[in-house]
Design an enzyme around this catalytic site. Structure first.
Site, PDB file in Angstrom:
ATOM      1  N   LYS A  77      15.216  21.799  30.142  1.00 46.24           N
ATOM      2  CA  LYS A  77      14.355  21.421  31.068  1.00 46.24           C
ATOM      3  C   LYS A  77      13.253  21.622  30.079  1.00 46.24           C
ATOM      4  O   LYS A  77      12.619  22.531  29.450  1.00 46.24           O
ATOM      5  CB  LYS A  77      14.225  21.935  32.038  1.00 46.24           C
ATOM      6  CG  LYS A  77      13.342  20.757  33.009  1.00 46.24           C
ATOM      7  CD  LYS A  77      13.618  21.666  34.409  1.00 46.24           C
ATOM      8  CE  LYS A  77      12.956  20.820  36.063  1.00 46.24           C
ATOM      9  NZ  LYS A  77      12.707  21.132  37.257  1.00 46.24           N
ATOM     10  N   SER A 125      14.265  17.906  40.006  1.00 48.01           N
ATOM     11  CA  SER A 125      13.036  17.470  39.108  1.00 48.01           C
ATOM     12  C   SER A 125      14.261  17.457  37.981  1.00 48.01           C
ATOM     13  O   SER A 125      13.513  16.992  36.906  1.00 48.01           O
ATOM     14  CB  SER A 125      11.866  18.337  39.254  1.00 48.01           C
ATOM     15  OG  SER A 125      11.807  19.892  38.756  1.00 48.01           O
ATOM     16  N   SER A 133      15.396  21.403  42.809  1.00 47.12           N
ATOM     17  CA  SER A 133      15.787  20.882  42.027  1.00 47.12           C
ATOM     18  C   SER A 133      16.186  20.793  40.944  1.00 47.12           C
ATOM     19  O   SER A 133      16.704  20.380  39.780  1.00 47.12           O
ATOM     20  CB  SER A 133      13.947  21.162  40.881  1.00 47.12           C
ATOM     21  OG  SER A 133      13.371  19.959  41.375  1.00 47.12           O
TER      22      SER A 133
HETATM   23  N1  GLN Z   1      11.925  17.880  45.641  1.00 47.04           N
HETATM   24  C1  GLN Z   1      11.144  19.315  45.335  1.00 47.04           C
HETATM   25  C2  GLN Z   1      10.012  19.735  45.570  1.00 47.04           C
HETATM   26  O1  GLN Z   1       9.133  18.196  45.129  1.00 47.04           O
HETATM   27  C3  GLN Z   1      11.614  20.918  44.381  1.00 47.04           C
HETATM   28  C4  GLN Z   1      11.401  21.047  43.505  1.00 47.04           C
HETATM   29  C5  GLN Z   1      11.912  22.092  42.491  1.00 47.04           C
HETATM   30  O2  GLN Z   1      12.956  23.027  43.116  1.00 47.04           O
HETATM   31  N2  GLN Z   1      10.897  22.272  41.662  1.00 47.04           N
HETATM   32  O3  GLN Z   1       8.799  20.392  44.891  1.00 47.04           O
END
Ligand code: GLN
Length: 465
Positions: free
Chosen positions: A75, A150, A174
């Protein structure tokens, strides 16, 4: 399309049926030809060739591991020395990592070949990769759909066979949510069991790096390759002993009462429950009164931590710098121009909940509720192997569908966020597909350091689904 597992590839390499060079080339070519926008950058052919040479030498001198010579993606928020790492933000478009993250050091030591960095929501804030400053990634199962986020680039890259496995990071879902949307396996490890050294911080008390793979066995091998205590991470903990399987699962009472579920997905979950019962599992609905409050707690604690972690990105200490009329405007101009809308929204929210007068009303209450949620989870997990839920309420949604409605976007993390709040591990495993061919996933939240139980449960899903 079925792609080989880590073990299958490893055996083929060791037996001489194929070569490391050919394996890497095959994935690299597919990644280069792909138009999913899964990768922010494929590293140069020379760079990859140099890593292949290291792996080949390990194979020759008998020090090869399961991961030696296998093409891996990371990532875009994990530092790989000498390589650009941007958090998929304009802010760090030209930022080159000056050291290796601990996880990268470990993967290198095992001869993994890191072929590129994957697209993500800017600084990991989002559920669809639409918050990337470099365009959305497409879901390989239907290119009009998001891959989740994400870690959407990592999920799409694995699902489309552009790498054998990928690293993601999970602060509120994410890893698990994009894994579910793309039909792959994703593990949120127990907080602290994987070093955060060299991971761009989002919410420091929530962030965990984890594996995204084709199968549960792959997730296990991959996780074991980069987990472990690290003196460079003050919150690092040892991984625990193996727990034994009780064949008992707990479904939080009332989760299906709130509505918002895709009917086919809900049916898939109930079918899986029936199949597990036929395998001898006891599955009970249990009271977890504050489970659903995790999302509210998350949207106070996470922005608070975001606002302090991202303060360093000011155009002076780190990052690019925007044009400014005067020295007094540098911070504001830079942060206004180079951060995207969602990142700015969360910094504002975070500074608000931490500000004098609101700190007690919001931040301290959220901290108290976090402790309650954790206690509730721990109590249930004394008698059950895991808390069992669908990973998400719906399968992958359409690109553009939720961009103007952040709260509905946040709701896709309803079931994933509690594990981060409690710092427990969570595993998402594909459980079937919709009539339109979109993947469904189920999630197990286990006891702290109970990854071995989650892997066993995940393999059961692979057998019954
Ligand atoms: N979708 C969640 C957010 O927008 C989780 C993001 C993540 O786990 N980095 O914060």
């Amino acid at each position: 399309m079925e792609y080989p597992t880590i073990e299958q590839l490893h055996n083929k390499i060791v037996s001489g049926e194929t070569t490391i060079k050919d394996v890497v080339q095959e994935y690299y070519d597919r990644a280069q030809a792909s138009d999913l926008n899964a990768f922010r950058e494929l590293y140069s052919a020379e760079d990859v060739a140099a890593q292949v040479a290291v792996a080949e030498a390990m194979l020759k001198n008998g020090t090869a591991t399961m991961l030696t010579g296998l093409p891996i993606a990371i990532k875009d928020n994990i530092l790989f020395a000498g390589h650009v790492v941007s958090g998929s933000s304009k802010m760090l478009e030209h930022y080159t990592a000056s050291y290796d993250a601990t996880v990268i050091e470990k993967l290198k030591a095992q001869g993994a070949v890191i072929i590129g960095r994957t697209n993500m929501d800017e600084f990991a804030m989002g559920s669809s990769t639409e918050n990337s400053a470099y365009g959305v990634t497409k879901n390989p199962h239907d290119t009009s759909k998001v891959p989740g986020g994400s870690s959407g680039g990592s999920a799409a890259a694995v699902a489309a066979g552009l790498c054998v496995a990928a690293l993601g990071s999970d602060t509120g879902g994410s890893i698990r949510q994009p894994a579910a949307f793309c039909g792959i396996v994703g593990l949120l490890p127990t907080y602290g069991t994987v070093s955060r050294h060299g991971l761009m911080a989002m919410g420091s008390s929530l962030d965990v790096i984890g594996p995204m793979t084709h199968t549960v066995a792959d997730a296990e091998v991959f996780y074991n390759a980069f987990k472990g205590e690290d003196k460079y991470d003050g919150t690092s903990v040892a991984t625990g002993e193996a727990h034994s399987l009780k064949k008992r699962l707990a479904i939080p009472k009332g989760i299906f009462n709130g509505g918002g579920f895709d009917p086919e997905l809900e049916k898939n979950f109930h079918d899986i429950v029936t199949k597990l019962q036929a395998e001898g599992f006891t599955i009970d609905e249990v009271e977890l009164p504050h489970f659903a409050d995790s999302l509210a707690v998350y949207y106070i604690l996470m922005p608070a931590e975001v606002s302090s972690n991202l303060a360093r990105l000011d155009g002076i200490r780190y990052g690019d710098r925007a044009e400014s009329a005067s020295i007094n405007d540098v911070y504001g101009d830079t942060r206004g121009a180079l951060f995207g809308l969602e990142v700015r929204r969360r910094i504002l929210l975070g500074t608000y909940v931490l500000s004098h007068g609101y700190y007690d009303a919001y931040y301290n209450k959220a901290i108290a509720l976090r402790a309650t949620i954790r206690k509730e989870l721990e109590a249930v997990l004394e008698n059950y192997d895991a808390i069992f839920t669908p990973t998400t309420p719906t399968p992958a949604f359409s690109i553009g569908e939720k961009v103007n409605d952040p709260v509905s976007m946040y709701l896709s993390d309803l079931f994933t966020v509690p594990a981060n709040i409690a710092q427990h591990p969570g595993l998402s495993v594909p459980s079937g597909k919709s009539s339109a061919g979109l993947p469904f996933g189920v999630q197990f939240i286990g006891a702290r350091s109970g990854e071995s139980v989650l892997f066993e449960l995940g393999k059961t899903i692979e057998n019954v689904r």
